[in-house]
Write a protein that holds these residues in place. Sequence first.
Motif, PDB file in Angstrom:
ATOM      1  N   CYS A  90       7.822  29.257  80.506  1.00 29.44           N
ATOM      2  CA  CYS A  90       6.959  30.405  80.228  1.00 29.44           C
ATOM      3  C   CYS A  90       6.495  31.012  81.544  1.00 29.44           C
ATOM      4  N   VAL A  91       6.102  32.270  81.479  1.00 38.56           N
ATOM      5  CA  VAL A  91       5.573  32.967  82.644  1.00 38.56           C
ATOM      6  C   VAL A  91       4.486  33.927  82.164  1.00 38.56           C
ATOM      7  N   CYS A  92       3.474  34.115  83.006  1.00 39.41           N
ATOM      8  CA  CYS A  92       2.387  35.020  82.651  1.00 39.41           C
ATOM      9  C   CYS A  92       2.135  36.006  83.791  1.00 39.41           C
ATOM     10  N   TYR A  93       2.092  37.273  83.444  1.00 41.12           N
ATOM     11  CA  TYR A  93       1.782  38.315  84.410  1.00 41.12           C
ATOM     12  C   TYR A  93       0.331  38.724  84.185  1.00 41.12           C
ATOM     13  N   ILE A  94      -0.500  38.394  85.166  1.00 43.72           N
ATOM     14  CA  ILE A  94      -1.930  38.684  85.096  1.00 43.72           C
ATOM     15  C   ILE A  94      -2.161  40.030  85.774  1.00 43.72           C
ATOM     16  N   LEU A  95      -2.754  40.947  85.037  1.00 40.70           N
ATOM     17  CA  LEU A  95      -2.934  42.317  85.515  1.00 40.70           C
ATOM     18  C   LEU A  95      -4.404  42.635  85.710  1.00 40.70           C
ATOM     19  N   ARG A  96      -4.692  43.438  86.739  1.00 37.15           N
ATOM     20  CA  ARG A  96      -6.054  43.936  86.931  1.00 37.15           C
ATOM     21  C   ARG A  96      -5.986  45.408  87.318  1.00 37.15           C
ATOM     22  N   ASP A 100      -6.057  36.070  74.323  1.00 35.44           N
ATOM     23  CA  ASP A 100      -6.031  37.216  75.231  1.00 35.44           C
ATOM     24  C   ASP A 100      -4.632  37.512  75.769  1.00 35.44           C
ATOM     25  N   LEU A 101      -3.657  36.698  75.376  1.00 38.51           N
ATOM     26  CA  LEU A 101      -2.289  36.891  75.850  1.00 38.51           C
ATOM     27  C   LEU A 101      -1.558  37.925  74.999  1.00 38.51           C
ATOM     28  N   THR A 102      -0.716  38.710  75.645  1.00 40.48           N
ATOM     29  CA  THR A 102       0.186  39.623  74.957  1.00 40.48           C
ATOM     30  C   THR A 102       1.597  39.107  75.183  1.00 40.48           C
ATOM     31  N   ALA A 103       2.297  38.802  74.110  1.00 36.16           N
ATOM     32  CA  ALA A 103       3.692  38.368  74.219  1.00 36.16           C
ATOM     33  C   ALA A 103       4.541  39.575  74.595  1.00 36.16           C
ATOM     34  N   LEU A 104       5.349  39.422  75.647  1.00 36.04           N
ATOM     35  CA  LEU A 104       6.157  40.534  76.141  1.00 36.04           C
ATOM     36  C   LEU A 104       7.649  40.334  75.952  1.00 36.04           C
ATOM     37  N   GLY A 105       8.069  39.100  75.647  1.00 38.14           N
ATOM     38  CA  GLY A 105       9.491  38.923  75.446  1.00 38.14           C
ATOM     39  C   GLY A 105       9.973  37.504  75.616  1.00 38.14           C
ATOM     40  N   ARG A 106      11.291  37.422  75.501  1.00 39.65           N
ATOM     41  CA  ARG A 106      12.002  36.157  75.683  1.00 39.65           C
ATOM     42  C   ARG A 106      13.271  36.479  76.451  1.00 39.65           C
ATOM     43  N   ILE A 107      13.464  35.805  77.574  1.00 42.06           N
ATOM     44  CA  ILE A 107      14.598  36.063  78.442  1.00 42.06           C
ATOM     45  C   ILE A 107      15.438  34.785  78.538  1.00 42.06           C
ATOM     46  N   THR A 140      15.437  29.268  78.746  1.00 40.36           N
ATOM     47  CA  THR A 140      14.868  30.409  78.034  1.00 40.36           C
ATOM     48  C   THR A 140      13.414  30.534  78.466  1.00 40.36           C
ATOM     49  N   SER A 141      13.021  31.738  78.857  1.00 43.31           N
ATOM     50  CA  SER A 141      11.656  31.977  79.339  1.00 43.31           C
ATOM     51  C   SER A 141      10.894  32.884  78.379  1.00 43.31           C
ATOM     52  N   TRP A 142       9.717  32.438  77.978  1.00 43.76           N
ATOM     53  CA  TRP A 142       8.793  33.242  77.171  1.00 43.76           C
ATOM     54  C   TRP A 142       7.888  33.989  78.135  1.00 43.76           C
ATOM     55  N   VAL A 143       7.743  35.283  77.923  1.00 40.87           N
ATOM     56  CA  VAL A 143       7.016  36.153  78.855  1.00 40.87           C
ATOM     57  C   VAL A 143       5.720  36.642  78.209  1.00 40.87           C
ATOM     58  N   PHE A 144       4.623  36.517  78.957  1.00 41.51           N
ATOM     59  CA  PHE A 144       3.306  36.952  78.504  1.00 41.51           C
ATOM     60  C   PHE A 144       2.625  37.754  79.603  1.00 41.51           C
ATOM     61  N   ALA A 145       1.603  38.504  79.202  1.00 40.91           N
ATOM     62  CA  ALA A 145       0.721  39.181  80.149  1.00 40.91           C
ATOM     63  C   ALA A 145      -0.700  39.075  79.621  1.00 40.91           C
ATOM     64  N   THR A 146      -1.641  39.227  80.537  1.00 40.17           N
ATOM     65  CA  THR A 146      -3.049  39.288  80.154  1.00 40.17           C
ATOM     66  C   THR A 146      -3.801  40.118  81.181  1.00 40.17           C
ATOM     67  N   ARG A 147      -4.876  40.704  80.709  1.00 37.77           N
ATOM     68  CA  ARG A 147      -5.796  41.437  81.593  1.00 37.77           C
ATOM     69  C   ARG A 147      -7.161  40.771  81.573  1.00 37.77           C
ATOM     70  N   VAL A 148      -7.228  39.596  80.946  1.00 37.76           N
ATOM     71  CA  VAL A 148      -8.491  38.877  80.800  1.00 37.76           C
ATOM     72  C   VAL A 148      -8.313  37.460  81.341  1.00 37.76           C
ATOM     73  N   TRP A 149      -9.155  37.071  82.265  1.00 40.90           N
ATOM     74  CA  TRP A 149      -9.143  35.723  82.815  1.00 40.90           C
ATOM     75  C   TRP A 149     -10.513  35.399  83.359  1.00 40.90           C
ATOM     76  N   ALA A 150     -10.714  34.139  83.681  1.00 38.51           N
ATOM     77  CA  ALA A 150     -11.971  33.696  84.290  1.00 38.51           C
ATOM     78  C   ALA A 150     -11.634  32.818  85.489  1.00 38.51           C
ATOM     79  N   PRO A 191       9.638  45.977  84.629  1.00 34.23           N
ATOM     80  CA  PRO A 191       8.878  47.234  84.493  1.00 34.23           C
ATOM     81  C   PRO A 191       8.589  47.593  83.039  1.00 34.23           C
ATOM     82  N   ASP A 192       9.585  47.464  82.165  1.00 36.96           N
ATOM     83  CA  ASP A 192       9.362  47.749  80.746  1.00 36.96           C
ATOM     84  C   ASP A 192       8.338  46.788  80.155  1.00 36.96           C
ATOM     85  N   ALA A 193       8.496  45.508  80.450  1.00 38.35           N
ATOM     86  CA  ALA A 193       7.570  44.509  79.901  1.00 38.35           C
ATOM     87  C   ALA A 193       6.133  44.807  80.318  1.00 38.35           C
ATOM     88  N   LEU A 194       5.921  45.160  81.573  1.00 39.80           N
ATOM     89  CA  LEU A 194       4.563  45.444  82.036  1.00 39.80           C
ATOM     90  C   LEU A 194       4.012  46.722  81.418  1.00 39.80           C
TER      91      LEU A 194
END
Length: 171
Positions: A12-18, A74-81, A94-104, A137-140
Amino acid sequence: MTDSEQDLPEVCVCYILRETGSGGYEVLLGEKKKGLGLGKIVGPGGKLEAGESPAQAVVREVLEESGLRVREEDLTALGRIRYEFPHRPAWSQTSWVFATRVWAGDIVESDELLLRWHAVDGIPFDRMWDDAKHWLPDALNGIWCERRFVFGSDLSTVVAGDVPVTPARRG
């Protein structure tokens, strides 16, 4: 079942956005300090443990690799690669892709990644795995990405793929 259809190890991978002060976004990426992908820029993530869902694994891996706490809700599933390495089958996964804009919490350097924020419109694709430029780019932008990539004998260059993969049937 052919080799290409068999189950692969899951990661799995997570793209943390701010948001930046100028209305743009930055994504937290790290330079791999050891293991598969040494020196490449990646998002925090790793292998799923037995009995763990991809979202549970992301929560654990983000904490281990960055010191940041994210929550499943708070995770958004973005795909599977799907990554295939015919010249090094043990790397296929196989990688599960997530993003979030919320963290502590605050970023804490780990033994896995040297982390830093990158402008979303300035992601260093030339320092990432070759596939990232085709789907990240599409996933984000919130577009679900279901892709397959085959890497060549140099173990770095995509030689086939970037095609939709039929979603796996569960249960």
